[in-house]
Design a protein around this motif. Sequence first.
Motif, PDB file in Angstrom:
ATOM      1  N   SER A 192      37.354  30.311  39.172  1.00 50.86           N
ATOM      2  CA  SER A 192      38.511  29.704  39.820  1.00 50.86           C
ATOM      3  C   SER A 192      39.034  30.653  40.885  1.00 50.86           C
ATOM      4  N   GLY A 193      39.875  30.111  41.772  1.00 47.95           N
ATOM      5  CA  GLY A 193      40.553  30.951  42.746  1.00 47.95           C
ATOM      6  C   GLY A 193      40.052  30.851  44.169  1.00 47.95           C
ATOM      7  N   GLY A 194      39.012  30.083  44.409  1.00 48.98           N
ATOM      8  CA  GLY A 194      38.527  29.949  45.777  1.00 48.98           C
ATOM      9  C   GLY A 194      39.466  29.116  46.625  1.00 48.98           C
ATOM     10  N   GLY A 195      39.149  29.035  47.921  1.00 47.10           N
ATOM     11  CA  GLY A 195      39.977  28.237  48.811  1.00 47.10           C
ATOM     12  C   GLY A 195      39.781  28.608  50.256  1.00 47.10           C
ATOM     13  N   LEU A 196      40.693  28.132  51.084  1.00 51.17           N
ATOM     14  CA  LEU A 196      40.675  28.390  52.526  1.00 51.17           C
ATOM     15  C   LEU A 196      41.713  29.453  52.854  1.00 51.17           C
ATOM     16  N   VAL A 197      41.307  30.458  53.613  1.00 51.60           N
ATOM     17  CA  VAL A 197      42.215  31.539  53.980  1.00 51.60           C
ATOM     18  C   VAL A 197      41.926  31.954  55.407  1.00 51.60           C
ATOM     19  N   GLN A 198      42.938  32.434  56.095  1.00 49.25           N
ATOM     20  CA  GLN A 198      42.765  32.903  57.468  1.00 49.25           C
ATOM     21  C   GLN A 198      42.124  34.290  57.483  1.00 49.25           C
ATOM     22  N   PRO A 199      41.453  34.640  58.567  1.00 49.88           N
ATOM     23  CA  PRO A 199      40.919  36.005  58.688  1.00 49.88           C
ATOM     24  C   PRO A 199      42.017  37.035  58.476  1.00 49.88           C
ATOM     25  N   GLY A 200      41.680  38.073  57.717  1.00 49.53           N
ATOM     26  CA  GLY A 200      42.649  39.096  57.375  1.00 49.53           C
ATOM     27  C   GLY A 200      43.414  38.816  56.101  1.00 49.53           C
ATOM     28  N   GLY A 201      43.262  37.624  55.561  1.00 48.91           N
ATOM     29  CA  GLY A 201      43.973  37.236  54.350  1.00 48.91           C
ATOM     30  C   GLY A 201      43.296  37.713  53.085  1.00 48.91           C
ATOM     31  N   SER A 202      43.864  37.290  51.954  1.00 51.74           N
ATOM     32  CA  SER A 202      43.379  37.729  50.642  1.00 51.74           C
ATOM     33  C   SER A 202      43.208  36.535  49.707  1.00 51.74           C
ATOM     34  N   LEU A 203      42.286  36.701  48.776  1.00 54.99           N
ATOM     35  CA  LEU A 203      42.093  35.752  47.685  1.00 54.99           C
ATOM     36  C   LEU A 203      41.702  36.528  46.442  1.00 54.99           C
ATOM     37  N   ARG A 204      41.996  35.950  45.280  1.00 53.76           N
ATOM     38  CA  ARG A 204      41.578  36.551  44.015  1.00 53.76           C
ATOM     39  C   ARG A 204      40.804  35.519  43.216  1.00 53.76           C
ATOM     40  N   LEU A 205      39.570  35.860  42.899  1.00 56.69           N
ATOM     41  CA  LEU A 205      38.724  34.994  42.098  1.00 56.69           C
ATOM     42  C   LEU A 205      38.740  35.439  40.643  1.00 56.69           C
ATOM     43  N   SER A 206      38.602  34.464  39.756  1.00 53.59           N
ATOM     44  CA  SER A 206      38.513  34.749  38.323  1.00 53.59           C
ATOM     45  C   SER A 206      37.291  34.049  37.755  1.00 53.59           C
ATOM     46  N   CYS A 207      36.733  34.631  36.699  1.00 56.63           N
ATOM     47  CA  CYS A 207      35.598  34.012  36.019  1.00 56.63           C
ATOM     48  C   CYS A 207      35.715  34.340  34.537  1.00 56.63           C
ATOM     49  N   ALA A 208      35.816  33.299  33.719  1.00 53.90           N
ATOM     50  CA  ALA A 208      35.957  33.479  32.276  1.00 53.90           C
ATOM     51  C   ALA A 208      34.686  33.034  31.562  1.00 53.90           C
ATOM     52  N   ALA A 209      34.197  33.885  30.668  1.00 54.26           N
ATOM     53  CA  ALA A 209      33.020  33.575  29.867  1.00 54.26           C
ATOM     54  C   ALA A 209      33.457  33.081  28.497  1.00 54.26           C
ATOM     55  N   SER A 210      32.787  32.051  28.003  1.00 50.01           N
ATOM     56  CA  SER A 210      33.105  31.508  26.684  1.00 50.01           C
ATOM     57  C   SER A 210      31.839  31.011  26.016  1.00 50.01           C
ATOM     58  N   GLY A 211      31.945  30.790  24.707  1.00 53.45           N
ATOM     59  CA  GLY A 211      30.794  30.295  23.975  1.00 53.45           C
ATOM     60  C   GLY A 211      30.386  31.255  22.885  1.00 53.45           C
ATOM     61  N   SER A 212      29.092  31.285  22.597  1.00 50.48           N
ATOM     62  CA  SER A 212      28.552  32.081  21.510  1.00 50.48           C
ATOM     63  C   SER A 212      28.346  33.525  21.966  1.00 50.48           C
ATOM     64  N   ILE A 213      29.449  34.253  22.081  1.00 48.04           N
ATOM     65  CA  ILE A 213      29.421  35.605  22.653  1.00 48.04           C
ATOM     66  C   ILE A 213      29.739  36.642  21.592  1.00 48.04           C
ATOM     67  N   PHE A 214      28.855  37.641  21.479  1.00 47.07           N
ATOM     68  CA  PHE A 214      29.164  38.826  20.680  1.00 47.07           C
ATOM     69  C   PHE A 214      29.750  39.907  21.569  1.00 47.07           C
ATOM     70  N   SER A 215      29.111  40.105  22.721  1.00 47.52           N
ATOM     71  CA  SER A 215      29.646  41.068  23.690  1.00 47.52           C
ATOM     72  C   SER A 215      29.136  40.703  25.086  1.00 47.52           C
ATOM     73  N   VAL A 216      29.884  41.160  26.079  1.00 45.68           N
ATOM     74  CA  VAL A 216      29.486  40.952  27.470  1.00 45.68           C
ATOM     75  C   VAL A 216      29.264  42.322  28.086  1.00 45.68           C
ATOM     76  N   THR A 217      28.095  42.596  28.572  1.00 46.78           N
ATOM     77  CA  THR A 217      27.793  43.909  29.125  1.00 46.78           C
ATOM     78  C   THR A 217      28.211  43.950  30.598  1.00 46.78           C
ATOM     79  N   VAL A 218      27.360  43.528  31.488  1.00 46.62           N
ATOM     80  CA  VAL A 218      27.669  43.574  32.909  1.00 46.62           C
ATOM     81  C   VAL A 218      28.179  42.212  33.376  1.00 46.62           C
ATOM     82  N   MET A 219      29.227  42.219  34.164  1.00 47.11           N
ATOM     83  CA  MET A 219      29.730  41.015  34.821  1.00 47.11           C
ATOM     84  C   MET A 219      29.752  41.278  36.316  1.00 47.11           C
ATOM     85  N   GLY A 220      29.546  40.221  37.079  1.00 48.84           N
ATOM     86  CA  GLY A 220      29.499  40.454  38.511  1.00 48.84           C
ATOM     87  C   GLY A 220      29.674  39.206  39.333  1.00 48.84           C
TER      88      GLY A 220
END
Length: 120
Positions: free
Chosen positions: A7-35
């Motif tokens: 989530s968090g995408g959108g339209l922004v002007q040059p020089g602006g800022s955005l913050r993206l998020s990504c949530a993992a769910s399901g059959s998870i014991f651990s999450v090593t690398v995220m990217g």
Amino acid sequence: QVQLVESGGGLVQPGGSLRLSCAASGSIFSVTVMGWYRQAPGKQREYVATITSGGTTNYADSVKGRFTISRDNAKNTVYLQMNSLKPEDTAVYICNADVITQLGHPFGSWGQGTQVTVSS
């Protein structure tokens, strides 16, 4: 199964800022690398940034000094703070996670992507 939801995408002007998020769910014991990766129209998917469970980060040269990756291990969530955005940052941003499932199996998961458009 493991799901990634961005989530968090959108339209922004040059020089602006955005913050993206990504949530993992399901059959998870651990999450090593995220990217984050991105894919612009007509181009191959390219690496943006990764972060380990211990907090070690790595960035593509094109985003160093402008983007910051972080994560909340308790929530299995990764963030991408994007500042000083440029038109060439326009792309679909796709989350990736390397997961150990509750059965002990390694599993690489990709999200569906969120559109980021930088334009005046």
